[in-house]
Design a protein around this motif. Structure first.
Motif, PDB file in Angstrom:
ATOM      1  N   GLN A 174       0.833  -1.205   0.000  1.00  0.00           N
ATOM      2  CA  GLN A 174       0.000   0.000   0.000  1.00  0.00           C
ATOM      3  C   GLN A 174       0.869   1.258   0.000  1.00  0.00           C
ATOM      4  N   ILE A 175       1.886   1.265   0.834  1.00  0.00           N
ATOM      5  CA  ILE A 175       2.763   2.429   0.922  1.00  0.00           C
ATOM      6  C   ILE A 175       3.432   2.684  -0.428  1.00  0.00           C
ATOM      7  N   GLN A 176       3.869   1.616  -1.091  1.00  0.00           N
ATOM      8  CA  GLN A 176       4.477   1.776  -2.416  1.00  0.00           C
ATOM      9  C   GLN A 176       3.478   2.384  -3.395  1.00  0.00           C
ATOM     10  N   LYS A 177       2.241   1.906  -3.384  1.00  0.00           N
ATOM     11  CA  LYS A 177       1.192   2.428  -4.276  1.00  0.00           C
ATOM     12  C   LYS A 177       0.911   3.900  -3.966  1.00  0.00           C
ATOM     13  N   TRP A 178       0.795   4.226  -2.683  1.00  0.00           N
ATOM     14  CA  TRP A 178       0.527   5.601  -2.284  1.00  0.00           C
ATOM     15  C   TRP A 178       1.687   6.518  -2.669  1.00  0.00           C
ATOM     16  N   TRP A 179       2.922   6.024  -2.475  1.00  0.00           N
ATOM     17  CA  TRP A 179       4.101   6.817  -2.819  1.00  0.00           C
ATOM     18  C   TRP A 179       4.133   7.100  -4.322  1.00  0.00           C
ATOM     19  N   ASP A 180       3.841   6.077  -5.117  1.00  0.00           N
ATOM     20  CA  ASP A 180       3.802   6.265  -6.570  1.00  0.00           C
ATOM     21  C   ASP A 180       2.790   7.342  -6.947  1.00  0.00           C
ATOM     22  N   GLN A 181       1.632   7.326  -6.290  1.00  0.00           N
ATOM     23  CA  GLN A 181       0.606   8.344  -6.532  1.00  0.00           C
ATOM     24  C   GLN A 181       1.127   9.722  -6.141  1.00  0.00           C
ATOM     25  N   ALA A 182       1.777   9.822  -4.986  1.00  0.00           N
ATOM     26  CA  ALA A 182       2.312  11.109  -4.527  1.00  0.00           C
ATOM     27  C   ALA A 182       3.360  11.641  -5.497  1.00  0.00           C
ATOM     28  N   VAL A 183       4.229  10.761  -5.990  1.00  0.00           N
ATOM     29  CA  VAL A 183       5.275  11.173  -6.928  1.00  0.00           C
ATOM     30  C   VAL A 183       4.657  11.669  -8.235  1.00  0.00           C
ATOM     31  N   THR A 184       3.669  10.949  -8.738  1.00  0.00           N
ATOM     32  CA  THR A 184       3.004  11.351  -9.985  1.00  0.00           C
ATOM     33  C   THR A 184       2.344  12.720  -9.831  1.00  0.00           C
ATOM     34  N   GLN A 185       1.598  12.906  -8.751  1.00  0.00           N
ATOM     35  CA  GLN A 185       0.902  14.172  -8.530  1.00  0.00           C
ATOM     36  C   GLN A 185       1.885  15.318  -8.322  1.00  0.00           C
ATOM     37  N   ALA A 186       2.960  15.063  -7.598  1.00  0.00           N
ATOM     38  CA  ALA A 186       3.967  16.100  -7.375  1.00  0.00           C
ATOM     39  C   ALA A 186       4.633  16.479  -8.689  1.00  0.00           C
ATOM     40  N   GLY A 187       4.924  15.487  -9.516  1.00  0.00           N
ATOM     41  CA  GLY A 187       5.536  15.761 -10.812  1.00  0.00           C
ATOM     42  C   GLY A 187       4.663  16.635 -11.685  1.00  0.00           C
ATOM     43  N   GLN A 188       3.367  16.377 -11.657  1.00  0.00           N
ATOM     44  CA  GLN A 188       2.429  17.187 -12.448  1.00  0.00           C
ATOM     45  C   GLN A 188       2.383  18.631 -11.964  1.00  0.00           C
ATOM     46  N   ALA A 189       2.624  18.820 -10.682  1.00  0.00           N
ATOM     47  CA  ALA A 189       2.574  20.167 -10.105  1.00  0.00           C
ATOM     48  C   ALA A 189       3.956  20.825 -10.033  1.00  0.00           C
ATOM     49  N   GLY A 190       5.014  20.080 -10.365  1.00  0.00           N
ATOM     50  CA  GLY A 190       6.368  20.617 -10.267  1.00  0.00           C
ATOM     51  C   GLY A 190       6.829  20.814  -8.834  1.00  0.00           C
ATOM     52  N   LEU A 191       6.353  19.938  -7.931  1.00  0.00           N
ATOM     53  CA  LEU A 191       6.659  20.045  -6.506  1.00  0.00           C
ATOM     54  C   LEU A 191       7.359  18.783  -6.017  1.00  0.00           C
ATOM     55  N   THR A 192       7.777  18.794  -4.771  1.00  0.00           N
ATOM     56  CA  THR A 192       8.413  17.640  -4.138  1.00  0.00           C
ATOM     57  C   THR A 192       7.344  16.780  -3.477  1.00  0.00           C
ATOM     58  N   PRO A 193       7.363  15.458  -3.738  1.00  0.00           N
ATOM     59  CA  PRO A 193       6.324  14.594  -3.164  1.00  0.00           C
ATOM     60  C   PRO A 193       6.506  14.355  -1.668  1.00  0.00           C
ATOM     61  N   VAL A 194       5.370  14.290  -0.980  1.00  0.00           N
ATOM     62  CA  VAL A 194       5.318  13.932   0.439  1.00  0.00           C
ATOM     63  C   VAL A 194       4.106  13.033   0.615  1.00  0.00           C
ATOM     64  N   LEU A 195       4.296  11.933   1.323  1.00  0.00           N
ATOM     65  CA  LEU A 195       3.198  11.025   1.642  1.00  0.00           C
ATOM     66  C   LEU A 195       3.038  10.969   3.148  1.00  0.00           C
ATOM     67  N   ALA A 196       1.867  11.349   3.634  1.00  0.00           N
ATOM     68  CA  ALA A 196       1.537  11.230   5.055  1.00  0.00           C
ATOM     69  C   ALA A 196       0.490  10.129   5.172  1.00  0.00           C
ATOM     70  N   TYR A 197       0.725   9.171   6.067  1.00  0.00           N
ATOM     71  CA  TYR A 197      -0.251   8.094   6.223  1.00  0.00           C
ATOM     72  C   TYR A 197      -0.372   7.695   7.681  1.00  0.00           C
ATOM     73  N   ARG A 198      -1.530   7.157   7.991  1.00  0.00           N
ATOM     74  CA  ARG A 198      -1.771   6.646   9.351  1.00  0.00           C
ATOM     75  C   ARG A 198      -2.677   5.441   9.273  1.00  0.00           C
ATOM     76  N   ALA A 199      -2.226   4.368   9.889  1.00  0.00           N
ATOM     77  CA  ALA A 199      -3.051   3.178  10.052  1.00  0.00           C
ATOM     78  C   ALA A 199      -3.766   3.269  11.397  1.00  0.00           C
ATOM     79  N   ASN A 200      -4.832   2.518  11.546  1.00  0.00           N
ATOM     80  CA  ASN A 200      -5.590   2.527  12.800  1.00  0.00           C
ATOM     81  C   ASN A 200      -4.685   2.281  13.999  1.00  0.00           C
TER      82      ASN A 200
END
Length: 145
Positions: A73-99
């Motif tokens: 899951q973390i890998q999938k979320w990170w990939d999403q963060a990287v893609t979105q950051a790239g589209q915006a020209g920003l540095t990716p950050v992933l914040a997550y919390r499990a129960n």
């Protein structure tokens, strides 16, 4: 009782933003364009000024709140963060919390030490506490994109 995932996501974004305000003194708000344009979750409030706010503006923050946070899951979320950051020209950050666990924040290692080569692969990332993340951003982000 069914859980509304959109409401859960919005609640997680507000929770994380509140903690950032507590630790860094910067107000983050939900990116209301994220649903329409597929962008990152949190942005700096437009009224925020100063170097710390400017440092946070260099980041595309994606937040996730799930029952579990597996490596896959973390890998999938990170990939999403990287893609979105790239589209915006920003540095990716992933914040997550499990129960029942604290928030974790994944950042590219170059955010901590700009001497490292630029890579947004997960194996070149660091996982920090919120406190550690805020320390890094408030002390060393300027100039990293």
């Amino acid at each position: 009782m069914a859980i509304n995932s959109r409401a859960k996501g919005a609640s997680a974004e507000r929770e994380f933003a509140g903690l950032i305000h507590d630790w860094a003194g910067v107000r983050l708000i939900r990116n209301l364009e994220q649903t329409r344009s597929g962008g990152h979750d949190l942005i700096v409030h437009p009224d925020e000024v100063g170097s710390v706010a400017d440092s946070f503006r260099l980041l595309a923050i994606e937040s996730k709140r799930y029952q579990t946070a597996t490596d896959a899951q973390i890998q999938k979320w990170w990939d999403q963060a990287v893609t979105q950051a790239g589209q915006a020209g920003l540095t990716p950050v992933l914040a997550y919390r499990a129960n029942r666990l604290p928030w974790r924040v994944v950042v590219p290692i170059l955010l901590i030490n700009p001497q490292h080569r630029q890579s947004f692969q997960l194996n070149y990332a660091a996982t920090l506490t919120i406190e550690g993340f805020c320390h890094v951003v408030t002390n060393s982000v300027a100039g990293v994109t």
